[in-house]
Write a protein that holds these residues in place. Structure first.
Motif, PDB file in Angstrom:
ATOM      1  N   ASP A 273     -16.933  26.375 -89.273  1.00  0.00           N
ATOM      2  CA  ASP A 273     -15.926  25.562 -89.942  1.00  0.00           C
ATOM      3  C   ASP A 273     -15.187  24.667 -88.943  1.00  0.00           C
ATOM      4  N   ILE A 274     -14.811  25.244 -87.801  1.00  0.00           N
ATOM      5  CA  ILE A 274     -14.083  24.488 -86.785  1.00  0.00           C
ATOM      6  C   ILE A 274     -14.974  23.424 -86.147  1.00  0.00           C
ATOM      7  N   LEU A 275     -16.211  23.774 -85.821  1.00  0.00           N
ATOM      8  CA  LEU A 275     -17.120  22.802 -85.203  1.00  0.00           C
ATOM      9  C   LEU A 275     -17.456  21.669 -86.165  1.00  0.00           C
ATOM     10  N   SER A 276     -17.581  21.988 -87.459  1.00  0.00           N
ATOM     11  CA  SER A 276     -17.816  20.946 -88.460  1.00  0.00           C
ATOM     12  C   SER A 276     -16.617  19.999 -88.526  1.00  0.00           C
ATOM     13  N   TYR A 277     -15.441  20.570 -88.445  1.00  0.00           N
ATOM     14  CA  TYR A 277     -14.210  19.773 -88.437  1.00  0.00           C
ATOM     15  C   TYR A 277     -14.178  18.839 -87.224  1.00  0.00           C
ATOM     16  N   ILE A 278     -14.506  19.371 -86.042  1.00  0.00           N
ATOM     17  CA  ILE A 278     -14.518  18.561 -84.823  1.00  0.00           C
ATOM     18  C   ILE A 278     -15.577  17.461 -84.916  1.00  0.00           C
ATOM     19  N   HIS A 279     -16.737  17.807 -85.430  1.00  0.00           N
ATOM     20  CA  HIS A 279     -17.831  16.837 -85.522  1.00  0.00           C
ATOM     21  C   HIS A 279     -17.476  15.665 -86.426  1.00  0.00           C
ATOM     22  N   GLU A 280     -16.732  15.932 -87.479  1.00  0.00           N
ATOM     23  CA  GLU A 280     -16.374  14.877 -88.421  1.00  0.00           C
ATOM     24  C   GLU A 280     -15.195  14.038 -87.951  1.00  0.00           C
ATOM     25  N   ASP A 281     -14.589  14.419 -86.811  1.00  0.00           N
ATOM     26  CA  ASP A 281     -13.527  13.624 -86.184  1.00  0.00           C
ATOM     27  C   ASP A 281     -12.391  13.339 -87.174  1.00  0.00           C
ATOM     28  N   ARG A 282     -11.931  14.377 -87.835  1.00  0.00           N
ATOM     29  CA  ARG A 282     -10.870  14.209 -88.819  1.00  0.00           C
ATOM     30  C   ARG A 282      -9.537  13.937 -88.141  1.00  0.00           C
ATOM     31  N   THR A 283      -8.676  13.281 -88.825  1.00  0.00           N
ATOM     32  CA  THR A 283      -7.375  12.951 -88.251  1.00  0.00           C
ATOM     33  C   THR A 283      -6.312  13.984 -88.588  1.00  0.00           C
ATOM     34  N   ARG A 284      -6.558  14.761 -89.643  1.00  0.00           N
ATOM     35  CA  ARG A 284      -5.581  15.793 -90.016  1.00  0.00           C
ATOM     36  C   ARG A 284      -5.865  17.095 -89.267  1.00  0.00           C
ATOM     37  N   ASP A 285      -4.852  17.932 -89.153  1.00  0.00           N
ATOM     38  CA  ASP A 285      -4.991  19.173 -88.387  1.00  0.00           C
ATOM     39  C   ASP A 285      -5.743  20.240 -89.168  1.00  0.00           C
ATOM     40  N   TRP A 286      -6.514  21.043 -88.426  1.00  0.00           N
ATOM     41  CA  TRP A 286      -7.153  22.230 -88.992  1.00  0.00           C
ATOM     42  C   TRP A 286      -6.185  23.386 -88.828  1.00  0.00           C
TER      43      TRP A 286
END
Length: 297
Positions: A273-286
């Motif tokens: 979940d975290i790596l997917s979040y990083i890969h998508e370069d989201r601007t909001r916080d996880w």
């Protein structure tokens, strides 16, 4: 540089022993170790050493834990039905003796990399079994596990090659314990940040490997793993080159005698979940969503 003397491995009678005496040339003490037992001073029988053909030798002479780890490697690389787990482990070549001390001869996951970056990530929500003695449980309950009981993983250590400076930055156990349910994604991203960019090129393959590992582990019914780690390595100077291996198997348990599930799948799910979040370069916080099993944006 290489030592001036060859290592001679003695012929042994176990399943993976060398067929005949051989010579191995030591490159030196393993320089990519980032966690676990480290030699406090130079020794003739180091905890780890490497050779020039991509092999890593791990000292297993310390106590019964070494015997258990050897038994696990032999069961996986033998013929008793654990072959499906091999792709997630360093290749096991044999057990051998060096100066009277027993070593496992394994694949060096960093071999061939120009600038190895490595992370040791402990996975699982607990680090003892219900069948352990009360004394052992008491010892492990006192250990600092950081976010592992919640997110199912913690970084035991990491090192990252910084492109601009040409130097390697190291992160220790204390850094790993600074992870929280709020900053876990940001802290994890640190390992993939070379100072100029986040290495998102390796994340899709790494995520696939983690998903495959979870699928295999949760489908098999032969063993539990406790206190094992994910070793994640990538080349700081080569695009797309990474390897992911599970290591540290001295605390495995047969499911025939133990009902304990140390919940590696929770750690694997949250890492994905975290790596997917990083890969998508989201601007909001996880951040962690309590009770959901995963984070949220």
């Amino acid at each position: 540089g290489e030592s001036s003397h060859p290592v001679r491995s003695r012929r042994g009678g176990d399943l993976f022993a060398a067929e005949e005496e051989e010579e191995l040339r030591v490159l030196g003490v393993f320089s990519n170790q980032i966690a676990g037992h480290k030699d406090k001073k130079p020794t003739d029988t180091p905890s780890f050493f490497t050779t020039n053909d991509g092999k890593l030798f791990k000292n297993i002479s310390y106590d019964v834990r070494g015997e258990r780890e050897e038994a696990f490697y032999k069961s996986v690389f033998g013929a008793d039905g654990l072959a499906g787990f091999r792709r997630f482990m360093p290749a096991f070549y044999k057990s051998t003796l060096y100066r009277g001390v027993k070593y496992l001869c394994l694949e060096d996951a960093c071999f061939g990399m120009k600038a190895p970056c490595a992370a040791d990530i402990k996975v699982g929500t607990v680090d003892f079994y219900s069948l352990d003695s009360e004394e052992k449980k008491k010892i492990h309950k006192k250990k600092k596990l950081g976010i592992a009981p919640i997110l199912g993983f913690r970084f035991a250590g990491a090192k990252v090659y910084k492109v601009a400076s040409g130097e390697t930055e190291c992160y220790d156990k204390k850094w790993g314990l600074s992870f929280t349910t709020v900053n876990a994604a940001q802290k994890t991203e640190t390992y993939f940040d070379n100072g100029r960019a986040v290495r998102r090129d390796i994340l899709p393959g790494l995520i696939r490997d983690l998903v495959d590992l979870r699928r295999y582990y949760t489908s098999q019914t032969q063993f539990w793993l406790c206190r094992s780690s994910l070793l994640v390595v990538y080349d700081g100077l080569t695009d797309g080159l990474f390897r992911m291996k599970m290591i540290d198997f001295s605390h495995y348990a047969s499911q025939d005698i133990s009902s304990d599930n140390t919940h590696l799948e929770i750690g694997l799910d949250n890492l994905v979940d975290i790596l997917s979040y990083i890969h998508e370069d989201r601007t909001r916080d996880w951040t962690w969503a309590e009770g959901s099993g995963k984070g949220q944006e």
